[in-house]
Motif scaffolding. Structure first.
Motif, mmCIF file in Angstrom:
data_model
loop_
_atom_site.group_PDB
_atom_site.id
_atom_site.type_symbol
_atom_site.label_atom_id
_atom_site.label_comp_id
_atom_site.label_asym_id
_atom_site.label_seq_id
_atom_site.Cartn_x
_atom_site.Cartn_y
_atom_site.Cartn_z
ATOM 1 N N GLU A 34 2.102 0.711 5.955
ATOM 2 C CA GLU A 34 1.732 1.922 6.708
ATOM 3 C C GLU A 34 0.417 2.500 6.187
ATOM 4 O O GLU A 34 0.278 2.777 4.983
ATOM 5 C CB GLU A 34 2.792 3.013 6.488
ATOM 6 C CG GLU A 34 4.019 2.915 7.348
ATOM 7 C CD GLU A 34 4.984 4.053 6.999
ATOM 8 O OE1 GLU A 34 5.271 4.860 7.886
ATOM 9 O OE2 GLU A 34 5.437 4.119 5.841
ATOM 10 N N GLY A 73 0.846 -1.197 0.000
ATOM 11 C CA GLY A 73 0.000 0.000 0.000
ATOM 12 C C GLY A 73 0.874 1.236 0.000
ATOM 13 O O GLY A 73 0.707 2.143 0.799
ATOM 14 N N ASP A 107 0.451 -1.642 -4.647
ATOM 15 C CA ASP A 107 -0.754 -0.828 -4.411
ATOM 16 C C ASP A 107 -1.794 -1.225 -5.459
ATOM 17 O O ASP A 107 -1.504 -2.040 -6.343
ATOM 18 C CB ASP A 107 -0.443 0.682 -4.475
ATOM 19 C CG ASP A 107 -1.352 1.493 -3.553
ATOM 20 O OD1 ASP A 107 -2.591 1.460 -3.737
ATOM 21 O OD2 ASP A 107 -0.835 2.157 -2.634
ATOM 22 N N GLY A 142 1.249 3.827 -1.887
ATOM 23 C CA GLY A 142 0.742 5.168 -2.173
ATOM 24 C C GLY A 142 1.840 6.040 -2.772
ATOM 25 O O GLY A 142 2.556 5.635 -3.697
ATOM 26 N N ASP A 157 -4.806 -5.721 -5.378
ATOM 27 C CA ASP A 157 -5.853 -5.321 -4.440
ATOM 28 C C ASP A 157 -5.865 -6.376 -3.333
ATOM 29 O O ASP A 157 -6.173 -7.543 -3.601
ATOM 30 C CB ASP A 157 -7.212 -5.251 -5.146
ATOM 31 C CG ASP A 157 -8.279 -4.671 -4.224
ATOM 32 O OD1 ASP A 157 -8.287 -5.012 -3.010
ATOM 33 O OD2 ASP A 157 -9.101 -3.870 -4.686
ATOM 34 N N PHE A 158 -5.501 -5.967 -2.105
ATOM 35 C CA PHE A 158 -5.387 -6.936 -1.007
ATOM 36 C C PHE A 158 -6.696 -7.681 -0.759
ATOM 37 O O PHE A 158 -6.704 -8.748 -0.177
ATOM 38 C CB PHE A 158 -4.960 -6.237 0.295
ATOM 39 C CG PHE A 158 -3.612 -5.577 0.214
ATOM 40 C CD1 PHE A 158 -2.476 -6.316 -0.090
ATOM 41 C CD2 PHE A 158 -3.468 -4.215 0.442
ATOM 42 C CE1 PHE A 158 -1.223 -5.702 -0.170
ATOM 43 C CE2 PHE A 158 -2.228 -3.594 0.367
ATOM 44 C CZ PHE A 158 -1.109 -4.344 0.058
HETATM 45 C C1 LIG Z 1 -3.345 6.298 3.570
HETATM 46 S S1 LIG Z 1 -2.533 5.678 2.145
HETATM 47 C C2 LIG Z 1 -0.928 5.240 2.800
HETATM 48 C C3 LIG Z 1 0.143 5.330 1.760
HETATM 49 C C4 LIG Z 1 1.575 5.100 2.254
HETATM 50 N N1 LIG Z 1 1.753 3.767 2.795
HETATM 51 C C5 LIG Z 1 1.950 6.141 3.286
HETATM 52 O O1 LIG Z 1 2.062 5.806 4.474
HETATM 53 O O2 LIG Z 1 2.116 7.298 2.906
HETATM 54 C C6 LIG Z 1 -3.328 4.104 1.926
HETATM 55 C C7 LIG Z 1 -2.818 3.348 0.710
HETATM 56 O O3 LIG Z 1 -3.368 2.036 0.734
HETATM 57 C C8 LIG Z 1 -3.802 1.693 -0.557
HETATM 58 N N2 LIG Z 1 -4.875 0.716 -0.435
HETATM 59 C C9 LIG Z 1 -6.063 0.878 0.195
HETATM 60 N N3 LIG Z 1 -6.821 -0.219 0.045
HETATM 61 C C10 LIG Z 1 -6.087 -1.101 -0.688
HETATM 62 C C11 LIG Z 1 -6.334 -2.405 -1.188
HETATM 63 N N4 LIG Z 1 -7.498 -3.020 -0.975
HETATM 64 N N5 LIG Z 1 -5.369 -3.007 -1.914
HETATM 65 C C12 LIG Z 1 -4.183 -2.377 -2.155
HETATM 66 N N6 LIG Z 1 -3.893 -1.140 -1.701
HETATM 67 C C13 LIG Z 1 -4.845 -0.508 -0.987
HETATM 68 C C14 LIG Z 1 -4.279 3.002 -1.151
HETATM 69 O O4 LIG Z 1 -4.325 2.961 -2.567
HETATM 70 C C15 LIG Z 1 -3.242 3.976 -0.605
HETATM 71 O O5 LIG Z 1 -2.139 4.117 -1.456
#
Ligand SMILES: C[S@@+](CC[C@H](N)C(=O)[O-])C[C@H]1O[C@@H](n2cnc3c(N)ncnc32)[C@H](O)[C@@H]1O
Length: 198
Positions: free
Chosen positions: A78, A4, A26, A6, A52-53
């Motif tokens: 995170e 994830g 991600d 981001g 997608d988790f």
């Molecule tokens: C709040 S952001 C955190 C980004 C980064 N880890 C940080 O700390 O700056 C949440 C991230 O989780 C990803 N995310 C949310 N649900 C997800 C899923 N089901 N599968 C993969 N990624 C996911 C989003 O696309 C996003 O990039």
């Protein structure tokens, strides 16, 4: 492996990572967007993997991208568990334990389970939850800190540290002691106590 990821750009910033394989995972739209933004930056590194988790098998996607199981690995997750469900969260820990040898590390953040329904006593929490719901990104999952050591042990991980916002702010943001008390960061290691002792 940054799960994830981001807009996390550690893989481009940290010279310690040069020469090491770094996988950023991600959802597909985020991966495509980031690849577009950073097309000119250090071509080929990191390896971005669309997963997608909640729908995909992380292990399959990572292996297709060149992830080698059996190599000591740091997993970083995170700001993500709070958007998932219990099954998907568990599947990611299961994968890490299967894939990475003893002594690999897993750093993850989570919110207190009481923050999901707003019952955690924190000023502004309910308003924040409302805004998240409106934006289509509600918080859906949390742990109780007291259950984390047992949960991880059952998965094959040893909890090394679990800090709440008050603790990590005191350590890293000494001038800014307040906010997000329901947010926590944990460090765990794969392998049993006897592995660690040996
Ligand atoms: C709040 S952001 C955190 C980004 C980064 N880890 C940080 O700390 O700056 C949440 C991230 O989780 C990803 N995310 C949310 N649900 C997800 C899923 N089901 N599968 C993969 N990624 C996911 C989003 O696309 C996003 O990039």
């Amino acid at each position: 492996v940054i799960l994830g990821a981001g807009f996390d750009c550690r893989a481009l910033r940290l010279k310690e990572l040069a020469g090491l394989p770094v996988f950023e995972v991600d959802r597909a739209p985020m991966v495509a967007f980031k690849n577009g933004l950073l097309a000119g930056a250090m071509r080929g590194r990191p390896i971005r993997v669309a997963v997608d988790f909640q729908q995909d098998v992380l292990e399959d996607r990572l292996r297709e991208a060149g992830f080698a199981p059996g190599v000591k690995t740091l997993f970083l997750w995170e700001g993500v568990t709070n958007y998932l469900d219990a099954k998907s969260v568990g599947a990611v820990f299961d994968f890490a334990v299967r894939a990475a040898p003893s002594g690999s590390r897993f750093i993850f953040t989570y919110i207190h389970a009481d923050a999901v329904d707003g019952s955690f006593p924190a000023p502004g929490l309910r308003k924040l939850l409302g805004r998240l719901r409106e934006s289509g990104e509600p918080w859906t999952f949390g742990f109780r800190p007291e259950e984390v050591p047992g949960y991880l042990a059952a998965k094959g991980l040893r909890l090394k540290a679990d800090l709440g916002a008050v603790d990590y702010r005191a350590r890293y943001l000494p001038g800014r002691p307040e906010g997000y008390e329901f947010y926590r960061v944990a460090l765990a290691e794969t392998g049993s106590e006897s592995d660690a002792a040996g």
